[in-house]
Design a protein around this motif. Structure first.
Motif, PDB file in Angstrom:
ATOM      1  N   LEU A   8       0.834  -1.202   0.000  1.00 17.29           N
ATOM      2  CA  LEU A   8       0.000   0.000   0.000  1.00 17.29           C
ATOM      3  C   LEU A   8       0.869   1.252   0.000  1.00 17.29           C
ATOM      4  N   LEU A   9       1.900   1.265   0.813  1.00 14.27           N
ATOM      5  CA  LEU A   9       2.828   2.396   0.865  1.00 14.27           C
ATOM      6  C   LEU A   9       3.418   2.686  -0.514  1.00 14.27           C
ATOM      7  N   LEU A  37      -6.244   5.633   5.968  1.00  8.43           N
ATOM      8  CA  LEU A  37      -5.015   5.378   5.214  1.00  8.43           C
ATOM      9  C   LEU A  37      -3.797   5.761   6.050  1.00  8.43           C
ATOM     10  N   GLN A  38      -3.867   6.910   6.680  1.00  2.00           N
ATOM     11  CA  GLN A  38      -2.745   7.358   7.509  1.00  2.00           C
ATOM     12  C   GLN A  38      -2.530   6.439   8.710  1.00  2.00           C
ATOM     13  N   LYS A  39      -3.602   5.958   9.310  1.00  2.00           N
ATOM     14  CA  LYS A  39      -3.477   5.034  10.442  1.00  2.00           C
ATOM     15  C   LYS A  39      -2.829   3.725  10.002  1.00  2.00           C
ATOM     16  N   THR A  40      -3.243   3.217   8.853  1.00  2.00           N
ATOM     17  CA  THR A  40      -2.670   1.969   8.338  1.00  2.00           C
ATOM     18  C   THR A  40      -1.182   2.116   8.095  1.00  2.00           C
ATOM     19  N   LYS A  42       0.826   4.306   9.357  1.00  2.00           N
ATOM     20  CA  LYS A  42       1.541   4.606  10.601  1.00  2.00           C
ATOM     21  C   LYS A  42       1.927   3.318  11.326  1.00  2.00           C
ATOM     22  N   THR A  43       1.156   2.247  11.109  1.00  2.00           N
ATOM     23  CA  THR A  43       1.475   0.970  11.757  1.00  2.00           C
ATOM     24  C   THR A  43       2.819   0.412  11.293  1.00  2.00           C
ATOM     25  N   ILE A  44       3.296   0.854  10.135  1.00  2.00           N
ATOM     26  CA  ILE A  44       4.621   0.413   9.665  1.00  2.00           C
ATOM     27  C   ILE A  44       5.627   1.564   9.726  1.00  2.00           C
ATOM     28  N   ASN A  53       4.759  15.603  -0.361  1.00  2.00           N
ATOM     29  CA  ASN A  53       3.614  14.876  -0.929  1.00  2.00           C
ATOM     30  C   ASN A  53       3.912  13.384  -1.019  1.00  2.00           C
ATOM     31  N   GLN A  54       4.372  12.836   0.096  1.00  2.00           N
ATOM     32  CA  GLN A  54       4.638  11.408   0.160  1.00  2.00           C
ATOM     33  C   GLN A  54       4.647  10.938   1.608  1.00  2.00           C
ATOM     34  N   PHE A  55       4.510   9.636   1.782  1.00  2.00           N
ATOM     35  CA  PHE A  55       4.670   9.039   3.093  1.00  2.00           C
ATOM     36  C   PHE A  55       6.142   8.706   3.266  1.00  2.00           C
ATOM     37  N   SER A  56       6.686   9.087   4.396  1.00  2.00           N
ATOM     38  CA  SER A  56       8.099   8.788   4.649  1.00  2.00           C
ATOM     39  C   SER A  56       8.321   8.542   6.126  1.00  2.00           C
TER      40      SER A  56
END
Length: 56
Positions: A8-9, A37-40, A42-44, A53-56
């Motif tokens: 997903l990430l 989505l953010q909670k999911t 955050k678990t990793i 503009n990205q998850f890091s």
């Protein structure tokens, strides 16, 4: 949408990079909850960085 958080990430970051200017726009287009989505992710150990503009 992938169920596995790691896949997903990768999927979300690719979509954000290539097609969407913000997480809000991505979530609206995909009809998903930004909070969920953010909670999911955050678990990793990943959090959304609006400036990049990205998850890091």
């Amino acid at each position: 949408m992938p169920k596995d958080p790691v896949i997903l990430l990768s999927y979300v970051n690719t979509q954000l990079r290539d097609f969407y200017p913000s997480l809000e726009e991505f979530c609206k287009a995909m009809s998903v909850s930004s909070d969920g989505l953010q909670k999911t992710l955050k678990t990793i150990g990943y959090v959304y960085d609006a400036e990049k503009n990205q998850f890091s």
